[in-house]
Design an enzyme around this catalytic site. Structure first.
Site, PDB file in Angstrom:
ATOM      1  N   HIS A 157       0.837  -1.216   0.000  1.00  0.00           N
ATOM      2  CA  HIS A 157       0.000   0.000   0.000  1.00  0.00           C
ATOM      3  C   HIS A 157       0.871   1.265   0.000  1.00  0.00           C
ATOM      4  CE1 HIS A 157      -3.323  -2.719   1.213  1.00  0.00           C
ATOM      5  NE2 HIS A 157      -2.380  -3.270   1.964  1.00  0.00           N
ATOM      6  N   SER A 278      14.330  21.259 -16.728  1.00  0.00           N
ATOM      7  CA  SER A 278      13.128  22.051 -16.950  1.00  0.00           C
ATOM      8  C   SER A 278      13.522  23.338 -17.671  1.00  0.00           C
ATOM      9  CB  SER A 278      12.478  22.382 -15.602  1.00  0.00           C
ATOM     10  OG  SER A 278      11.728  23.577 -15.696  1.00  0.00           O
ATOM     11  N   LYS A 284      15.732  21.565 -11.644  1.00  0.00           N
ATOM     12  CA  LYS A 284      15.002  20.329 -11.903  1.00  0.00           C
ATOM     13  C   LYS A 284      15.828  19.247 -12.597  1.00  0.00           C
ATOM     14  CE  LYS A 284      11.207  19.259 -11.350  1.00  0.00           C
ATOM     15  NZ  LYS A 284       9.964  19.689 -12.000  1.00  0.00           N
ATOM     16  N   GLU A 291       9.166   8.129 -17.275  1.00  0.00           N
ATOM     17  CA  GLU A 291       7.780   8.591 -17.452  1.00  0.00           C
ATOM     18  C   GLU A 291       7.248   8.229 -18.837  1.00  0.00           C
ATOM     19  OE1 GLU A 291       7.457  12.801 -16.314  1.00  0.00           O
ATOM     20  OE2 GLU A 291       8.972  12.391 -14.789  1.00  0.00           O
ATOM     21  N   GLN A 323      -5.609  -5.946 -43.140  1.00  0.00           N
ATOM     22  CA  GLN A 323      -4.460  -5.095 -43.460  1.00  0.00           C
ATOM     23  C   GLN A 323      -4.111  -4.223 -42.248  1.00  0.00           C
ATOM     24  OE1 GLN A 323      -3.808  -3.412 -47.496  1.00  0.00           O
ATOM     25  NE2 GLN A 323      -4.369  -1.456 -46.575  1.00  0.00           N
TER      26      GLN A 323
HETATM   27  N1  ARG Z   1      -2.000  -5.278 -48.401  1.00  0.00           N
HETATM   28  C1  ARG Z   1      -2.777  -6.428 -48.063  1.00  0.00           C
HETATM   29  C2  ARG Z   1      -2.729  -6.682 -46.549  1.00  0.00           C
HETATM   30  O1  ARG Z   1      -1.884  -6.126 -45.923  1.00  0.00           O
HETATM   31  C3  ARG Z   1      -2.256  -7.624 -48.792  1.00  0.00           C
HETATM   32  C4  ARG Z   1      -3.284  -8.665 -49.068  1.00  0.00           C
HETATM   33  C5  ARG Z   1      -4.252  -8.162 -50.091  1.00  0.00           C
HETATM   34  N2  ARG Z   1      -5.172  -9.174 -50.454  1.00  0.00           N
HETATM   35  C6  ARG Z   1      -6.314  -8.873 -51.061  1.00  0.00           C
HETATM   36  N3  ARG Z   1      -7.088  -9.862 -51.364  1.00  0.00           N
HETATM   37  N4  ARG Z   1      -6.630  -7.645 -51.325  1.00  0.00           N
HETATM   38  O2  ARG Z   1      -3.507  -7.403 -46.001  1.00  0.00           O
END
Ligand code: ARG
Length: 457
Positions: A157, A278, A284, A291, A323
């Site tokens: 604590h 600072s 400081k 941090e 993606q």
């Molecule tokens: N740039 C795409 C990704 O990062 C690659 C795969 C794309 N595939 C597709 N069927 N459009 O996922």
């Protein structure tokens, strides 16, 4: 339109804003080496299986090797207008070698290609992060060994609780980081299965050899289900979770370093090389690095949450949502690595104020449990001894003295059992050195922990 690898069906070019929205080249080009090596293994397999001719196979191999060398030397730069790294490499190859380049994508999809690239890239990143963690653990061991016998107050604590050693406190973090390295290695092992040959989602009619490409690329085998091969991003989540928890540990450690550096504690002083000043207050010395580590922990949690959320509603198999895996997991690794990189030298160079720690251990009645234990040694039940000790602490507080300073006559007013040996029992250094239970705070225990941890590294 003509420059799109998927040009054919469409009669209209993609809108410029949509095109840039869709593009991933800005963040996936860092996987260029993995993409090229994956393509080399794929082409060698196509050739070995008689799917492409030896002449085509050789032209592809030579072309890819040259592209890799040129990217590495800077002779070739990635085209920022390309859709992604996969289409960029294929287009560049075709530009250089012609038709053989157009045969490379036989029995492959970008879906299995990207799944492959990300696994290969993260495999390397994991190995690197594990070595950064080990480096920090080894720094912790060095400092812990030096201060194995340095007595300080242990806290619960954030109240002074019982005496421990600074080495013992530090080694607690070594244990957490060891588990972090273990979790990353576990996730990496599970990830090390090749999705290449899953193709778009349903495998292929070509007589491919998935075991051959898997082995050539250092995988333990090939994924067993083609849908799972292209739809799985569990490894991103697992790695992000392991990194998030590691950041939790760094953040707790950072918080303690910030506290210890304050004038209120003065247990450590950070090196000037790892602190800042600072702009207005000339006196400081701020622990900005610690941090920032504490602050950046939130980013990695965010990366984990984004990955989980990205996956939760997706029908099988590939969806473009996926993606979004890369920016998150890359950020998690970049952030974790940056934190580990400053944390080790920051810890290794801080000045430990052993005298201040020892002085702090002298007040706060952190030997009260030991006084109660002394009474237990005189056959007083622990709960009774606990209550009696509480009354003695209250009396000391009234008189403004420590337990060591309270005269024996006063002790005897609380119980006739008391004799002079109690002072030996409540001596702070004895309170530490007699805590010989396994995993305890004694200097010898710290040295044993250091030895065992070093053996594990
Ligand atoms: N740039 C795409 C990704 O990062 C690659 C795969 C794309 N595939 C597709 N069927 N459009 O996922």
């Amino acid at each position: 339109m003509a420059d799109k690898i998927w040009a054919g069906r469409a009669s209209q070019a993609v809108d410029a804003a949509a095109d840039s929205f869709n593009s991933s080249i800005g963040f996936d080009s860092r996987m260029y080496a993995q993409d090229i090596k994956g393509s080399m293994a794929h082409a060698a397999m196509l050739q070995a299986q008689g799917i492409i001719s030896a002449a085509d196979g050789e032209a592809i191999a030579a072309g890819l090797e040259a592209i890799l060398a040129d990217l590495e030397s800077g002779a070739l730069t990635v085209d920022p207008a390309a859709e992604d790294i996969h289409s960029f490499v294929e287009a560049e190859l075709t530009k250089r070698v012609g038709d053989p380049g157009r045969r490379l994508h036989t029995a492959r999809s970008r879906n299995d290609q990207v799944a492959l690239d990300v696994r290969m890239y993260l495999r390397e990143r994991t190995e690197n992060t594990v070595s950064l963690i080990k480096n920090l653990i080894s720094t912790i061991c060095t400092v812990a060994e030096e201060y194995a016998f340095t007595v300080m107050p242990g806290y619960t604590h954030l109240q002074r609780a019982q005496p421990i050693t600074f080495g013992h406190h530090l080694m607690a973090y070594a244990m957490m980081l060891l588990r972090d390295a273990g979790r990353l290695n576990d996730a990496s092992k599970r990830m090390n299965v090749s999705p290449l040959g899953s193709c778009a989602l349903a495998g292929t009619t070509y007589p491919i050899d998935r075991a051959m490409t898997a082995a050539a690329l250092g995988f333990d085998g090939a994924t067993m289900n083609s849908l799972d091969g292209v739809a799985d991003r569990d490894f991103c989540v697992e790695l992000a979770a392991a990194l998030a928890l590691m950041m939790t540990h760094l953040s707790r450690f950072a918080e303690e370093i910030i506290l210890w550096s304050s004038w209120e504690f003065r247990f450590v002083e950070l090196s000037d090389a790892y602190s800042t000043g600072s702009s207005i207050m000339p006196q400081k010395k701020n622990s900005d690095m610690a941090e920032l580590v504490r602050g950046k922990t939130g980013r990695v949690y965010g990366d984990l949450m984004a990955l989980l959320t990205m996956l939760k509603g997706l029908p099988l198999a590939y969806n473009k949502d996926m993606q979004e895996d890369k920016e998150q997991i890359f950020d998690a690794f970049d952030t974790a690595d940056a934190c580990l990189t400053v944390f080790a030298p920051m810890t290794g160079t801080m000045t430990v104020k052993a005298d201040n720690m020892r002085r702090a251990a002298g007040t706060g009645f952190i030997n009260a449990t030991d006084l109660a234990d002394w009474l237990v040694s005189r056959d007083v039940p622990f709960r009774t001894a606990y209550k009696l000790t509480g009354q003695i602490v209250a009396e000391c507080t009234r008189l403004g003295v420590t337990l060591e300073e309270l005269p024996l006559e006063k002790y005897k007013e609380f119980s006739p059992l008391f004799d002079g040996t109690l002072y030996d029992a409540i001596d702070i250094d004895n309170c530490v050195s007699r805590r010989t239970s396994y995993g305890g705070p004694t200097g010898d225990s710290v040295l044993a922990q250091v030895k065992a941890v070093r053996a594990m590294l």
